[in-house]
Design an enzyme around this catalytic site. Structure first.
Site, PDB file in Angstrom:
ATOM      1  N   ARG A   1      13.141  96.393 -17.159  1.00  0.00           N
ATOM      2  CA  ARG A   1      13.359  96.519 -15.708  1.00  0.00           C
ATOM      3  C   ARG A   1      14.858  96.566 -15.391  1.00  0.00           C
ATOM      4  NH1 ARG A   1       8.650  92.177 -14.013  1.00  0.00           N
ATOM      5  NH2 ARG A   1       6.948  93.655 -13.658  1.00  0.00           N
TER       6      ARG A   1
ATOM      7  N   THR B   1      11.086  90.377 -12.089  1.00  0.00           N
ATOM      8  CA  THR B   1      10.338  91.293 -11.222  1.00  0.00           C
ATOM      9  C   THR B   1      11.276  92.229 -10.458  1.00  0.00           C
ATOM     10  OG1 THR B   1       8.746  89.494 -10.924  1.00  0.00           O
ATOM     11  CG2 THR B   1       8.572  91.358  -9.407  1.00  0.00           C
TER      12      THR B   1
ATOM     13  N   LYS C   1       3.941 101.757 -15.270  1.00  0.00           N
ATOM     14  CA  LYS C   1       3.577 102.021 -13.874  1.00  0.00           C
ATOM     15  C   LYS C   1       3.919 103.464 -13.464  1.00  0.00           C
ATOM     16  CE  LYS C   1       3.977  97.174 -12.405  1.00  0.00           C
ATOM     17  NZ  LYS C   1       4.512  96.247 -11.380  1.00  0.00           N
TER      18      LYS C   1
ATOM     19  N   ARG D   1       6.943  89.394 -21.360  1.00  0.00           N
ATOM     20  CA  ARG D   1       7.592  89.013 -20.094  1.00  0.00           C
ATOM     21  C   ARG D   1       9.118  88.969 -20.275  1.00  0.00           C
ATOM     22  NH1 ARG D   1       4.510  89.006 -15.459  1.00  0.00           N
ATOM     23  NH2 ARG D   1       5.998  87.520 -14.607  1.00  0.00           N
TER      24      ARG D   1
ATOM     25  N   TYR E   1      -4.794  93.510  -8.656  1.00  0.00           N
ATOM     26  CA  TYR E   1      -3.777  92.662  -8.014  1.00  0.00           C
ATOM     27  C   TYR E   1      -4.394  91.747  -6.944  1.00  0.00           C
ATOM     28  CZ  TYR E   1       0.368  94.779 -10.236  1.00  0.00           C
ATOM     29  OH  TYR E   1       1.342  95.168 -11.124  1.00  0.00           O
TER      30      TYR E   1
ATOM     31  N   ASN F   1       8.819  98.899 -10.418  1.00  0.00           N
ATOM     32  CA  ASN F   1       9.553  98.190 -11.461  1.00  0.00           C
ATOM     33  C   ASN F   1       9.035  98.483 -12.871  1.00  0.00           C
ATOM     34  OD1 ASN F   1       7.224  96.710 -11.323  1.00  0.00           O
ATOM     35  ND2 ASN F   1       8.183  94.770 -10.762  1.00  0.00           N
TER      36      ASN F   1
ATOM     37  N   GLU G   1      -7.398  90.750 -17.541  1.00  0.00           N
ATOM     38  CA  GLU G   1      -6.849  92.104 -17.376  1.00  0.00           C
ATOM     39  C   GLU G   1      -7.318  93.044 -18.484  1.00  0.00           C
ATOM     40  OE1 GLU G   1      -2.633  91.305 -16.930  1.00  0.00           O
ATOM     41  OE2 GLU G   1      -2.924  90.537 -14.905  1.00  0.00           O
TER      42      GLU G   1
ATOM     43  N   PHE H   1       3.288  92.537   0.761  1.00  0.00           N
ATOM     44  CA  PHE H   1       3.500  93.806   0.055  1.00  0.00           C
ATOM     45  C   PHE H   1       2.229  94.350  -0.596  1.00  0.00           C
ATOM     46  CE2 PHE H   1       4.743  90.320  -2.862  1.00  0.00           C
ATOM     47  CZ  PHE H   1       3.898  90.564  -3.944  1.00  0.00           C
TER      48      PHE H   1
ATOM     49  N   HIS I   1       4.123  96.418 -16.080  1.00  0.00           N
ATOM     50  CA  HIS I   1       3.403  95.170 -15.830  1.00  0.00           C
ATOM     51  C   HIS I   1       3.169  94.463 -17.155  1.00  0.00           C
ATOM     52  CE1 HIS I   1       0.245  92.315 -14.833  1.00  0.00           C
ATOM     53  NE2 HIS I   1      -0.397  92.788 -15.885  1.00  0.00           N
TER      54      HIS I   1
HETATM   55  P1  ATP Z   1       3.542  92.295 -12.720  1.00  0.00           P
HETATM   56  O1  ATP Z   1       2.390  91.392 -12.306  1.00  0.00           O
HETATM   57  O2  ATP Z   1       3.371  93.721 -12.238  1.00  0.00           O
HETATM   58  O3  ATP Z   1       3.795  92.211 -14.207  1.00  0.00           O
HETATM   59  P2  ATP Z   1       5.435  90.280 -11.962  1.00  0.00           P
HETATM   60  O4  ATP Z   1       4.468  89.336 -12.605  1.00  0.00           O
HETATM   61  O5  ATP Z   1       6.850  90.286 -12.453  1.00  0.00           O
HETATM   62  O6  ATP Z   1       4.893  91.766 -12.056  1.00  0.00           O
HETATM   63  P3  ATP Z   1       4.272  89.587  -9.411  1.00  0.00           P
HETATM   64  O7  ATP Z   1       4.802  88.512  -8.545  1.00  0.00           O
HETATM   65  O8  ATP Z   1       3.002  89.366 -10.160  1.00  0.00           O
HETATM   66  O9  ATP Z   1       5.466  90.047 -10.395  1.00  0.00           O
HETATM   67  O10 ATP Z   1       4.124  90.884  -8.479  1.00  0.00           O
HETATM   68  C1  ATP Z   1       3.270  91.947  -8.868  1.00  0.00           C
HETATM   69  C2  ATP Z   1       3.951  93.250  -8.518  1.00  0.00           C
HETATM   70  O11 ATP Z   1       4.020  93.359  -7.107  1.00  0.00           O
HETATM   71  C3  ATP Z   1       5.405  93.379  -8.968  1.00  0.00           C
HETATM   72  O12 ATP Z   1       5.546  93.788 -10.312  1.00  0.00           O
HETATM   73  C4  ATP Z   1       5.920  94.433  -8.024  1.00  0.00           C
HETATM   74  O13 ATP Z   1       5.479  95.753  -8.421  1.00  0.00           O
HETATM   75  C5  ATP Z   1       5.215  94.043  -6.724  1.00  0.00           C
HETATM   76  N1  ATP Z   1       6.032  93.120  -5.920  1.00  0.00           N
HETATM   77  C6  ATP Z   1       6.301  91.813  -6.189  1.00  0.00           C
HETATM   78  N2  ATP Z   1       7.069  91.273  -5.229  1.00  0.00           N
HETATM   79  C7  ATP Z   1       7.295  92.267  -4.326  1.00  0.00           C
HETATM   80  C8  ATP Z   1       8.019  92.364  -3.108  1.00  0.00           C
HETATM   81  N3  ATP Z   1       8.670  91.311  -2.608  1.00  0.00           N
HETATM   82  N4  ATP Z   1       8.034  93.563  -2.462  1.00  0.00           N
HETATM   83  C9  ATP Z   1       7.378  94.634  -2.964  1.00  0.00           C
HETATM   84  N5  ATP Z   1       6.662  94.617  -4.101  1.00  0.00           N
HETATM   85  C10 ATP Z   1       6.623  93.450  -4.783  1.00  0.00           C
HETATM   86 MG    MG Z   2       2.378  89.321 -12.161  1.00  0.00          MG
END
Ligand code: ATP
Ligand code: MG
Length: 142
Positions: A103, A92, A10, A86, A50, A113, A127, A58, A116
């Site tokens: 992370r 996350t 990212k 993962r 997304y 973070n 994706e 968010f 992805h």
């Molecule tokens: P990713 O999909 O990026 O691999 P993830 O699967 O761990 O991450 P998701 O729940 O899919 O988490 O959220 C997608 C992304 O949105 C997160 O990686 C983070 O960058 C952002 N995000 C998630 N939760 C929050 C939050 N509460 N506040 C701000 N940003 C958030």
């Molecule tokens: Mg995700």
């Protein structure tokens, strides 16, 4: 079984010059990089990627962040690639991610973070096709 997953280094990690460190961790964990592109997402590309999060509070901030600078999109291959990525990414929220995870060691906030990783076979397929349309990935025998 060998499997493909999709990953993004990212914009926060690119800015912090952590791309090499992250790629090194992925290689040491046994992943093969089978496709890779440095790119800057447009806001529309981030929104499409997304889309599942469109109702989340968010969402706007996340799409702005993801299009704020260059990132590296890639396809990784290993045994159980989706679950393993993962695992080494960590939770996350970096505050909750275990030490030793990407992370946990490198990320600065729940939004910024570092990395992805796809969360299921269907999302990995979506994706990979979203960012590498038409690509034919041959599973390596290495
Ligand atoms: P990713 O999909 O990026 O691999 P993830 O699967 O761990 O991450 P998701 O729940 O899919 O988490 O959220 C997608 C992304 O949105 C997160 O990686 C983070 O960058 C952002 N995000 C998630 N939760 C929050 C939050 N509460 N506040 C701000 N940003 C958030
Ligand atoms: Mg995700």
């Amino acid at each position: 079984m060998k499997e493909h997953t999709f990953s993004i280094i990212k914009p926060d990690a690119m800015k912090a010059r952590q791309a090499g460190e992250i790629l090194s961790r992925l290689e040491k964990a046994g992943f093969e990089v089978v496709a890779l592109r440095l790119r800057r997402l447009t806001p529309a590309e981030a929104e499409g990627f997304y889309y599942v999060h469109r109702e989340r509070p968010f969402f706007r901030s996340l799409c702005d962040f993801m299009s704020s600078g260059p990132c590296i999109t890639m396809v990784l291959e290993s045994e159980n690639a989706i679950a393993r990525l993962r695992e080494i990414m960590g939770a996350t929220d970096p505050a909750k991610a275990a030490p030793g995870t990407i992370r946990g060691d490198l990320a600065s906030s729940i939004e910024a973070n570092c990395i992805h990783g796809s969360d299921a076979p269907e999302t990995a397929r979506f994706e990979i096709a979203y960012f590498f349309p038409g690509i034919e990935l041959v599973r390596s025998e290495r």
